[in-house]
Design a protein around this motif. Structure first.
Motif, PDB file in Angstrom:
ATOM      1  N   PRO A   8      40.279 -17.334 -35.801  1.00 28.82           N
ATOM      2  CA  PRO A   8      40.810 -18.601 -35.418  1.00 28.82           C
ATOM      3  C   PRO A   8      42.188 -19.039 -35.499  1.00 28.82           C
ATOM      4  CG  PRO A   8      38.528 -18.785 -36.015  1.00 28.82           C
ATOM      5  CD  PRO A   8      39.223 -17.338 -36.709  1.00 28.82           C
ATOM      6  N   VAL A   9      42.623 -18.832 -36.654  1.00 32.39           N
ATOM      7  CA  VAL A   9      43.941 -19.217 -37.128  1.00 32.39           C
ATOM      8  C   VAL A   9      45.027 -18.533 -36.332  1.00 32.39           C
ATOM      9  CG1 VAL A   9      45.732 -19.687 -38.928  1.00 32.39           C
ATOM     10  CG2 VAL A   9      43.197 -20.222 -39.332  1.00 32.39           C
ATOM     11  N   ARG A  10      44.921 -17.161 -36.417  1.00 33.50           N
ATOM     12  CA  ARG A  10      45.625 -16.494 -35.453  1.00 33.50           C
ATOM     13  C   ARG A  10      45.590 -16.824 -33.864  1.00 33.50           C
ATOM     14  NH1 ARG A  10      46.151 -10.472 -38.395  1.00 33.50           N
ATOM     15  NH2 ARG A  10      46.680 -11.200 -40.291  1.00 33.50           N
ATOM     16  N   GLN A  11      44.545 -17.072 -33.477  1.00 29.77           N
ATOM     17  CA  GLN A  11      44.304 -17.532 -32.289  1.00 29.77           C
ATOM     18  C   GLN A  11      45.235 -18.599 -31.927  1.00 29.77           C
ATOM     19  OE1 GLN A  11      39.984 -18.212 -30.901  1.00 29.77           O
ATOM     20  NE2 GLN A  11      40.669 -17.112 -29.147  1.00 29.77           N
ATOM     21  N   ALA A  12      45.193 -19.489 -32.724  1.00 35.49           N
ATOM     22  CA  ALA A  12      45.938 -20.674 -32.591  1.00 35.49           C
ATOM     23  C   ALA A  12      47.206 -20.440 -32.372  1.00 35.49           C
ATOM     24  CB  ALA A  12      45.575 -21.934 -33.684  1.00 35.49           C
ATOM     25  N   ILE A  13      48.002 -19.619 -33.279  1.00 35.68           N
ATOM     26  CA  ILE A  13      49.204 -19.188 -33.205  1.00 35.68           C
ATOM     27  C   ILE A  13      49.587 -18.402 -31.617  1.00 35.68           C
ATOM     28  CG2 ILE A  13      50.946 -17.466 -34.047  1.00 35.68           C
ATOM     29  CD1 ILE A  13      49.662 -18.031 -37.062  1.00 35.68           C
ATOM     30  N   VAL A  14      48.724 -17.544 -31.368  1.00 29.81           N
ATOM     31  CA  VAL A  14      48.829 -16.974 -30.258  1.00 29.81           C
ATOM     32  C   VAL A  14      48.797 -17.932 -28.932  1.00 29.81           C
ATOM     33  CG1 VAL A  14      47.802 -15.092 -28.519  1.00 29.81           C
ATOM     34  CG2 VAL A  14      47.889 -14.693 -30.847  1.00 29.81           C
ATOM     35  N   LEU A  15      47.990 -18.842 -29.265  1.00 29.87           N
ATOM     36  CA  LEU A  15      47.698 -20.105 -28.164  1.00 29.87           C
ATOM     37  C   LEU A  15      49.171 -20.791 -28.144  1.00 29.87           C
ATOM     38  CD1 LEU A  15      45.982 -21.756 -26.170  1.00 29.87           C
ATOM     39  CD2 LEU A  15      45.204 -22.939 -28.243  1.00 29.87           C
ATOM     40  N   SER A  16      49.582 -21.073 -29.284  1.00 24.86           N
ATOM     41  CA  SER A  16      51.103 -21.750 -29.191  1.00 24.86           C
ATOM     42  C   SER A  16      52.203 -20.961 -28.456  1.00 24.86           C
ATOM     43  CB  SER A  16      51.357 -21.968 -30.865  1.00 24.86           C
ATOM     44  OG  SER A  16      52.593 -22.571 -30.942  1.00 24.86           O
ATOM     45  N   ALA A  17      52.088 -19.748 -28.722  1.00 22.41           N
ATOM     46  CA  ALA A  17      52.980 -18.862 -28.017  1.00 22.41           C
ATOM     47  C   ALA A  17      52.630 -18.878 -26.342  1.00 22.41           C
ATOM     48  CB  ALA A  17      52.997 -17.435 -28.510  1.00 22.41           C
TER      49      ALA A  17
ATOM     50  N   ILE B  83      45.173 -28.973 -33.239  1.00 17.40           N
ATOM     51  CA  ILE B  83      43.845 -29.409 -33.385  1.00 17.40           C
ATOM     52  C   ILE B  83      42.694 -28.131 -33.731  1.00 17.40           C
ATOM     53  CG2 ILE B  83      42.064 -30.287 -31.647  1.00 17.40           C
ATOM     54  CD1 ILE B  83      44.145 -32.310 -30.308  1.00 17.40           C
ATOM     55  N   VAL B  84      43.176 -27.176 -33.215  1.00 15.47           N
ATOM     56  CA  VAL B  84      42.351 -26.092 -33.219  1.00 15.47           C
ATOM     57  C   VAL B  84      42.224 -25.656 -34.690  1.00 15.47           C
ATOM     58  CG1 VAL B  84      42.167 -23.364 -32.871  1.00 15.47           C
ATOM     59  CG2 VAL B  84      42.516 -24.949 -31.109  1.00 15.47           C
ATOM     60  N   VAL B  85      43.525 -25.678 -35.429  1.00 13.66           N
ATOM     61  CA  VAL B  85      43.518 -25.257 -36.519  1.00 13.66           C
ATOM     62  C   VAL B  85      42.965 -26.401 -37.880  1.00 13.66           C
ATOM     63  CG1 VAL B  85      45.358 -25.172 -38.715  1.00 13.66           C
ATOM     64  CG2 VAL B  85      45.525 -23.832 -36.546  1.00 13.66           C
ATOM     65  N   LEU B  86      42.927 -27.496 -37.430  1.00 13.91           N
ATOM     66  CA  LEU B  86      42.371 -28.629 -37.992  1.00 13.91           C
ATOM     67  C   LEU B  86      40.894 -28.630 -37.954  1.00 13.91           C
ATOM     68  CD1 LEU B  86      44.600 -31.707 -37.511  1.00 13.91           C
ATOM     69  CD2 LEU B  86      44.504 -30.331 -39.631  1.00 13.91           C
TER      70      LEU B  86
ATOM     71  N   VAL C 141      39.199 -25.856 -37.263  1.00 14.58           N
ATOM     72  CA  VAL C 141      38.722 -24.647 -38.097  1.00 14.58           C
ATOM     73  C   VAL C 141      38.798 -24.961 -39.531  1.00 14.58           C
ATOM     74  CG1 VAL C 141      39.462 -22.253 -38.947  1.00 14.58           C
ATOM     75  CG2 VAL C 141      39.372 -22.850 -36.481  1.00 14.58           C
ATOM     76  N   HIS C 142      39.439 -25.711 -40.188  1.00 11.59           N
ATOM     77  CA  HIS C 142      39.665 -26.071 -41.487  1.00 11.59           C
ATOM     78  C   HIS C 142      38.565 -26.805 -41.839  1.00 11.59           C
ATOM     79  CE1 HIS C 142      41.113 -27.119 -45.506  1.00 11.59           C
ATOM     80  NE2 HIS C 142      41.172 -28.680 -45.020  1.00 11.59           N
ATOM     81  N   ALA C 143      37.958 -27.857 -40.916  1.00 16.79           N
ATOM     82  CA  ALA C 143      37.121 -28.868 -41.062  1.00 16.79           C
ATOM     83  C   ALA C 143      35.728 -28.276 -41.080  1.00 16.79           C
ATOM     84  CB  ALA C 143      37.317 -30.107 -40.257  1.00 16.79           C
ATOM     85  N   ALA C 144      35.780 -27.214 -40.324  1.00 15.48           N
ATOM     86  CA  ALA C 144      34.351 -26.432 -40.218  1.00 15.48           C
ATOM     87  C   ALA C 144      34.073 -25.570 -41.416  1.00 15.48           C
ATOM     88  CB  ALA C 144      34.339 -25.615 -38.955  1.00 15.48           C
ATOM     89  N   ARG C 145      35.154 -24.914 -41.927  1.00 17.17           N
ATOM     90  CA  ARG C 145      35.182 -24.267 -43.041  1.00 17.17           C
ATOM     91  C   ARG C 145      34.675 -24.960 -44.285  1.00 17.17           C
ATOM     92  NH1 ARG C 145      39.982 -19.700 -42.193  1.00 17.17           N
ATOM     93  NH2 ARG C 145      39.114 -18.744 -40.579  1.00 17.17           N
ATOM     94  N   ARG C 146      35.373 -26.085 -44.322  1.00 22.17           N
ATOM     95  CA  ARG C 146      35.080 -27.098 -45.632  1.00 22.17           C
ATOM     96  C   ARG C 146      33.696 -27.660 -45.400  1.00 22.17           C
ATOM     97  NH1 ARG C 146      39.006 -31.983 -45.850  1.00 22.17           N
ATOM     98  NH2 ARG C 146      37.100 -33.217 -45.869  1.00 22.17           N
ATOM     99  N   HIS C 147      33.078 -28.012 -44.177  1.00 22.65           N
ATOM    100  CA  HIS C 147      31.744 -28.435 -44.118  1.00 22.65           C
ATOM    101  C   HIS C 147      30.908 -27.340 -44.289  1.00 22.65           C
ATOM    102  CE1 HIS C 147      28.629 -30.894 -42.540  1.00 22.65           C
ATOM    103  NE2 HIS C 147      28.189 -29.802 -41.847  1.00 22.65           N
ATOM    104  N   GLY C 148      31.254 -26.068 -44.144  1.00 18.48           N
ATOM    105  CA  GLY C 148      30.305 -25.076 -44.461  1.00 18.48           C
ATOM    106  C   GLY C 148      30.390 -24.650 -46.215  1.00 18.48           C
TER     107      GLY C 148
END
Length: 67
Positions: A11-20, A52-55, A57-64
């Motif tokens: 997901p984090v790399r996907q956000a970078i590709v989405l930005s590009a 928003i995607v990175v945040l 993903v971070h929140a979901a991982r922290r919640h998990g």
């Protein structure tokens, strides 16, 4: 480039590709002489949406980890 976004698994790399992808769309809008749409695309598609995607993903991982 949209295909590259969907084929990226992490997901984090996907956000970078989405930005590009957002950046390339902004450049395309400038080429077709739509500068107002290009500015909106650069702001939203290149910065806000990937952030928003990175945040999320971070929140979901922290919640998990809390469970």
């Amino acid at each position: 480039m949209a295909t590259a976004v969907t084929l990226t698994r992490e997901p984090v790399r996907q956000a970078i590709v989405l930005s590009a992808y957002g950046l390339s769309l902004g450049v395309l809008f400038v080429v077709v002489q739509a500068p107002d749409v290009a500015m909106s695309q650069l702001a939203v598609g290149t910065v806000v949406l990937p952030l928003i995607v990175v945040l999320a993903v971070h929140a979901a991982r922290r919640h998990g980890e809390d469970r």
